[in-house]
Design an enzyme around this catalytic site. Structure first.
Site, short mmCIF file in Angstrom:
data_model
loop_
_atom_site.label_atom_id
_atom_site.label_comp_id
_atom_site.label_asym_id
_atom_site.label_seq_id
_atom_site.Cartn_x
_atom_site.Cartn_y
_atom_site.Cartn_z
CB THR A 227 2.72 0.37 6.50
OG1 THR A 227 1.17 0.06 6.67
CG2 THR A 227 3.36 0.10 7.56
CG MET B 23 -7.94 2.19 5.68
SD MET B 23 -7.09 2.47 4.22
CE MET B 23 -7.78 1.73 3.02
N GLY C 74 0.92 -1.29 0.13
CA GLY C 74 -0.02 0.01 0.04
C GLY C 74 0.99 1.22 0.01
CG ASP D 276 -1.83 -0.42 7.99
OD1 ASP D 276 -2.91 0.37 7.93
OD2 ASP D 276 -1.78 -1.63 7.15
CG ASP E 45 5.49 -6.88 8.74
OD1 ASP E 45 6.69 -6.20 9.07
OD2 ASP E 45 4.99 -7.35 9.85
NE ARG F 139 13.63 16.71 -1.80
CZ ARG F 139 14.20 17.07 -0.73
NH1 ARG F 139 14.17 16.48 0.31
NH2 ARG F 139 14.51 18.38 -0.79
P1 ADP Z 1 3.15 -4.71 2.67
O1 ADP Z 1 4.66 -4.47 2.39
O2 ADP Z 1 2.37 -3.53 2.90
O3 ADP Z 1 3.12 -5.56 3.83
P2 ADP Z 1 2.01 -6.66 1.08
O4 ADP Z 1 1.91 -7.84 2.26
O5 ADP Z 1 0.89 -6.92 0.22
O6 ADP Z 1 2.22 -5.61 1.65
O7 ADP Z 1 3.52 -7.22 0.45
C1 ADP Z 1 3.85 -6.42 -0.89
C2 ADP Z 1 4.49 -7.48 -1.72
O8 ADP Z 1 5.80 -7.94 -1.28
C3 ADP Z 1 3.74 -8.47 -2.17
O9 ADP Z 1 2.70 -8.21 -3.15
C4 ADP Z 1 4.57 -9.60 -2.87
O10 ADP Z 1 5.07 -9.11 -3.99
C5 ADP Z 1 5.86 -9.22 -1.78
N1 ADP Z 1 5.96 -10.34 -0.70
C6 ADP Z 1 5.06 -10.48 0.42
N2 ADP Z 1 5.37 -11.56 1.04
C7 ADP Z 1 6.46 -12.42 0.37
C8 ADP Z 1 7.03 -13.35 0.48
N3 ADP Z 1 6.84 -14.13 1.62
N4 ADP Z 1 8.03 -13.49 -0.28
C9 ADP Z 1 8.49 -12.85 -1.28
N5 ADP Z 1 7.59 -11.72 -1.51
C10 ADP Z 1 6.54 -11.34 -0.71
O1 F6P Z 2 -1.58 -1.26 4.71
C1 F6P Z 2 -2.26 -0.19 4.14
C2 F6P Z 2 -3.72 -0.59 3.99
O2 F6P Z 2 -4.38 0.94 3.50
C3 F6P Z 2 -4.60 -1.01 5.07
O3 F6P Z 2 -4.74 -0.39 6.15
C4 F6P Z 2 -5.67 -1.72 4.42
O4 F6P Z 2 -6.23 -2.84 4.99
C5 F6P Z 2 -5.01 -2.08 3.17
O5 F6P Z 2 -3.77 -1.43 2.74
C6 F6P Z 2 -5.89 -1.96 1.72
O6 F6P Z 2 -5.30 -2.35 0.70
P1 F6P Z 2 -5.48 -2.49 -0.89
O7 F6P Z 2 -5.15 -1.02 -1.43
O8 F6P Z 2 -5.02 -3.55 -1.54
O9 F6P Z 2 -7.09 -2.40 -0.92
#
Ligand code: ADP
Ligand code: F6P
Length: 324
Positions: free
Chosen positions: A129, A173, A15, A131, A107, A25
């Site tokens: 994030t 959120m 997100g 969150d 994460d 930057r």
């Molecule tokens: P965030 O980084 O905000 O926690 P996501 O959990 O959607 O958001 O993870 C972002 C991207 O990171 C995923 O769409 C994927 O491409 C990559 N990713 C997530 N988990 C893994 C994993 N276990 N191994 C490799 N890439 C991952």
């Molecule tokens: O991680 C940021 C966040 O906005 C969360 O608060 C929410 O649950 C999620 O992303 C929504 O994700 P998406 O843009 O995939 O709908």
């Protein structure tokens, strides 16, 4: 320089969050100041696999620090969760001469960075994030802007709610975390604050609270509900039926993720971006930048991902006392 880092890449993933541009930057300008070239990778890991890679210089990041979103774009990429996707990503980095990569995200994005490090590409993560749900850090890029945006929106809903003597459920959120709900709940003087980490799903308590407050003469009742609990609309219907008081649900949604970053988000993101560029240029890998106990620092990604974080008991207790 220890590890002969000549070129680094930077991407945003997951997100978007206000302040990500300030971080981009800062990565670009600090790396260039360190004598290292920078490439921008568009649309997160998806853009890496699609080779959407552009050269960046000091001017590519002009006039962006004040903007929300991310100029590089972001994406969620399921292919990068696979071994083949990760190998391909590392290969593309090598092909473009990228010795190290700054990953700005949450994460999930760190797990991707960890996999790239396993495939020989130096990586450093920056917490991006709204969150605030990353355990190794007290600060994540975008949280401050998001809570201020949500707080202003909740003030507005409260005006109309009071005028009509209604009860309002306002959903914020946070995915599975209740930090946005906690901060806004306190800052907006909410009567009930529902956090996924604490909520017992006993709606009768909320109903009793509304009825008692009405008897005491309160003209409004604001319930801040976290996304991790959800179901605000059906909750509103049930509460209205049980109390006889008009009840409306407002889901704030994506407006919380947009907008110009606050000063805090611009500043912290700038420091974290520079910090990430510095440690990557020094040849460090598989690290994430954090802010803890008033200091910017870095952790091993695996250790960072193993850490746990919870709502502070004391802050929660304060929120409950103030809501009464
Ligand atoms: P965030 O980084 O905000 O926690 P996501 O959990 O959607 O958001 O993870 C972002 C991207 O990171 C995923 O769409 C994927 O491409 C990559 N990713 C997530 N988990 C893994 C994993 N276990 N191994 C490799 N890439 C991952
Ligand atoms: O991680 C940021 C966040 O906005 C969360 O608060 C929410 O649950 C999620 O992303 C929504 O994700 P998406 O843009 O995939 O709908």
């Amino acid at each position: 320089m220890a590890n002969e880092i000549k070129t680094i890449g930077v991407l945003t993933s997951g997100g978007d969050a206000p302040g990500m541009n300030a971080a981009i930057r800062s990565v670009v300008r600090k790396a260039i100041a360190n004598g290292v070239a920078v490439k921008g990778i568009k649309k997160g890991y998806q853009g890496l696999l699609n080779e959407e890679i552009v050269d960046m210089d000091r001017h590519s990041v002009s006039d962006i620090i004040q903007r929300g979103g991310t100029i590089l774009g972001t994406a969620r990429c399921s292919e990068f969760r696979t071994e083949e996707g990760q190998e391909k990503g590392a290969e593309i980095c090598r092909k473009h001469g990228i010795d190290g990569l700054v990953v700005i995200g949450g994460d999930g994005s760190y797990r991707g960075a960890q996999e790239l490090a396993r495939h020989g590409i130096n990586t450093v993560g920056i917490p991006g994030t709204i969150d605030l749900d990353i355990a190794c850090t007290d600060y994540t890029i975008g949280f401050d802007t998001a809570i201020n945006t949500a707080m202003s929106a909740i003030d507005k809903v409260r005006d109309t709610s009071s005028s009509h003597e209604r009860c309002s459920i306002i959903e914020v959120m946070g995915r599975n975390a209740g930090y946005i709900a906690l901060w806004c709940g306190v800052a907006n003087g909410a009567e009930d604050i529902l956090l996924p980490e604490k909520y017992d799903y006993n709606e009768q308590n909320i109903i009793n609270n509304i009825i008692n407050n009405r008897k005491r003469g309160k003209t409004h009742h604001i319930i801040i509900n976290a996304e991790g609990i959800g179901h605000s609309t059906s909750m509103a219907r049930r509460i209205e039926a049980a109390t006889g008081i008009e009840t409306r649900a407002t889901i704030l949604g994506y407006m919380q993720r947009g907008g110009n970053p606050t000063c805090k988000d611009r500043f912290y993101a700038s420091v974290m971006g520079a910090y990430a560029a510095d440690i990557l240029c020094q040849g460090k890998s598989n690290r994430v930048v954090g802010y803890r106990n008033g200091e910017f620092t870095d952790f091993d990604i695996e250790e960072a991902l193993a850490m746990k974080k919870d709502i502070s008991e004391y802050q929660y207790e304060v929120s409950r006392v103030l809501a009464q």
